[in-house]
Design an enzyme around this catalytic site. Sequence first.
Site, PDB file in Angstrom:
ATOM      1  N   GLU A  40       0.816  -1.221   0.000  1.00 41.52           N
ATOM      2  CA  GLU A  40       0.000   0.000   0.000  1.00 41.52           C
ATOM      3  C   GLU A  40       0.849   1.271   0.000  1.00 41.52           C
ATOM      4  OE1 GLU A  40      -2.567  -3.258   1.831  1.00 41.52           O
ATOM      5  OE2 GLU A  40      -0.491  -2.577   2.069  1.00 41.52           O
ATOM      6  N   PHE A  61     -11.534  -6.913  13.923  1.00 42.31           N
ATOM      7  CA  PHE A  61     -10.461  -7.369  13.037  1.00 42.31           C
ATOM      8  C   PHE A  61     -10.159  -6.319  11.977  1.00 42.31           C
ATOM      9  CE2 PHE A  61      -9.192  -9.731   9.134  1.00 42.31           C
ATOM     10  CZ  PHE A  61      -7.952 -10.176   9.581  1.00 42.31           C
ATOM     11  N   GLN A  62      -8.908  -5.956  11.877  1.00 43.64           N
ATOM     12  CA  GLN A  62      -8.405  -4.950  10.933  1.00 43.64           C
ATOM     13  C   GLN A  62      -9.074  -3.594  11.115  1.00 43.64           C
ATOM     14  OE1 GLN A  62      -8.358  -6.635   6.919  1.00 43.64           O
ATOM     15  NE2 GLN A  62      -6.309  -7.446   7.283  1.00 43.64           N
ATOM     16  N   LYS A 101     -17.571  -0.643   5.795  1.00 40.45           N
ATOM     17  CA  LYS A 101     -18.004  -1.632   4.807  1.00 40.45           C
ATOM     18  C   LYS A 101     -19.520  -1.625   4.623  1.00 40.45           C
ATOM     19  CE  LYS A 101     -17.327  -6.436   3.382  1.00 40.45           C
ATOM     20  NZ  LYS A 101     -16.658  -7.724   3.690  1.00 40.45           N
TER      21      LYS A 101
END
Length: 597
Positions: free
Chosen positions: A64, A126-127, A176
């Site tokens: 990235e 998570f993340q 998301k």
Amino acid sequence: MTAPFPAPATMNDAAEMSGAQIIVQALVDLGVDTVFGYPGGAVLPIYDALFEHPQITHILVRHEQAAAHAAEGYARSTGKPGVVLVTSGPGATNAVTGITDALMDSIPMVVLTGQVPTTLIGTDAFQECDTVGITRHCTKHNYLVMDPARLGPVIHEAFHIATHGRPGPVVIDIPKNVQVATAPYIVPEQIEHRSYRPQVEPDSEAIASALALIASARQPIFYTGGGVINAGPEASTILRELVELTGAPVTSTLMGLGAFPASDEKWLGMLGMHGTYEANMAMNRADLIIAVGARFDDRVTGRLDAFSPHSKKIHIDIDRSSINKIVAADVSVVGDAGRSLAALVAGWKAAGHTRKDLGEWWRRIEGWRATRCLDFPEDKAPEAEIMPQRAVKALYEATRHLDPIITTEVGQHQMWAAQHFGFEEPNRWLTSGGLGTMGYGFPAANGAQVAFPDRLVICIAGEASLQMNIQEMGTCAQYRLPVKIFILNNEWMGMVRQWQELTYESRYSNSYSDSLPDFVKLAEAYGWTGLKVDRLGDLDATIKTMIETPGPVMVDCRVAKLANCFPMIPSGAAHTDMLLQAAEVTGTMDDEAKALV
């Protein structure tokens, strides 16, 4: 945190779209043709939407950070904003170095980051990471979009902010579930941010005051920076006209190279820590400095209390906060560099000013030029080792007629390239200035090559810096990018070693690049062409082969291991206290050398 902006004026009549579809449609509407990214769970809806829009080319990087640097290279070479798409957590944090680099060097960039669903924010999911908090101080602005209906206005506003005023990076963090939820795609008729309204047109009174100083100056100098290049190619054209009208010399920061042609007799070379003797001395002895799109950073000024003590200063910059931040200006001109220069040209002509006789000033400058500060010792026998300066000069002579785009990594090779590779036009020189990011040059070259597939793009690299993002060889191979990498391989972290030699009594702590790869074999492993040269007599032929070989090429140019980069202003020294030759590195200068500085 969603920033305030005016209520959208237009709502499309089309049916509702998913947040991801809104994002991609907004990119299409804004003219985006390329996105640099790496997928992950939190951005899969956006990647799925991209699948339906073949007019946007997605470049799959291998890291990235490289995505951000590639976007910088794309932006710096085209003048258009670069676009980055990365996932949440490590995807966002890996991009932070490139984002900060873009902020320091005023590169327009929009970074789309995935985020965990809104219901999981703050739960250490998570993340998950606080992307807005992490990037608050390394972006021009950032957003966390919690409502899909806000995506259209936010994206359009983000591009406006990234490209207007002093350019810079903008981050949009998108959970998301916001990408999945549906809403109408809202397009604002115009962007009028409530608080961000940069001044573009210069104040007429400030222009008049600036003209009065320029007209009366006996020892003027133009000090130009990256702001001239950011203002577009027309700004460079107008700069050249103003210089011709006034007859004044021109110097530039590292980021401003190419705004004024290096072949022009009025060009003094780069100024600052590794700038030329004549540029630094002229800045010190000038009675007027006209600073255009430059910010008086520490690498230019040296010891601040000794910087140009007797000169008046005109400071032209679109960023109001840069003026009087470091060096006090006698005349402040807030505005776009191109428009400000155009106003000066128009005012000069309208007032009937004529060029003053600057003969005495130029005679002093020619005296400083006579030191030939960029000369270097070398054995010219065919079997001799290659001096790194010679390698850059040979590369320049072999490619200048091809108008190449040059990127660099960071270190000695970067400074040698700035000193010995002449640039005639803007947007041909892509380097990391403010942040000094090792690992920038190669992915930036990829970004420029994507933008200009038929141009010659060369990354001048050091063997240490190149390895920071060497995995991007895979990106080159996948997209058949014919990037050429020219490594000045001295087996050291050269600039670190030079400083250790200068200030730490040659205690070389961890600056030797041990266990280097065989770069030729590495190139071949990725499907590249690999070349190696270690004798001066073979240098020109190797460069010719590099240029003529289709596809990506890596040249391992073995250069003198202990060569140092001069001139050099030691840390904490005045900008006239330059070390001009290797004999001065010990810190003890003989009387003749002292007389020079």
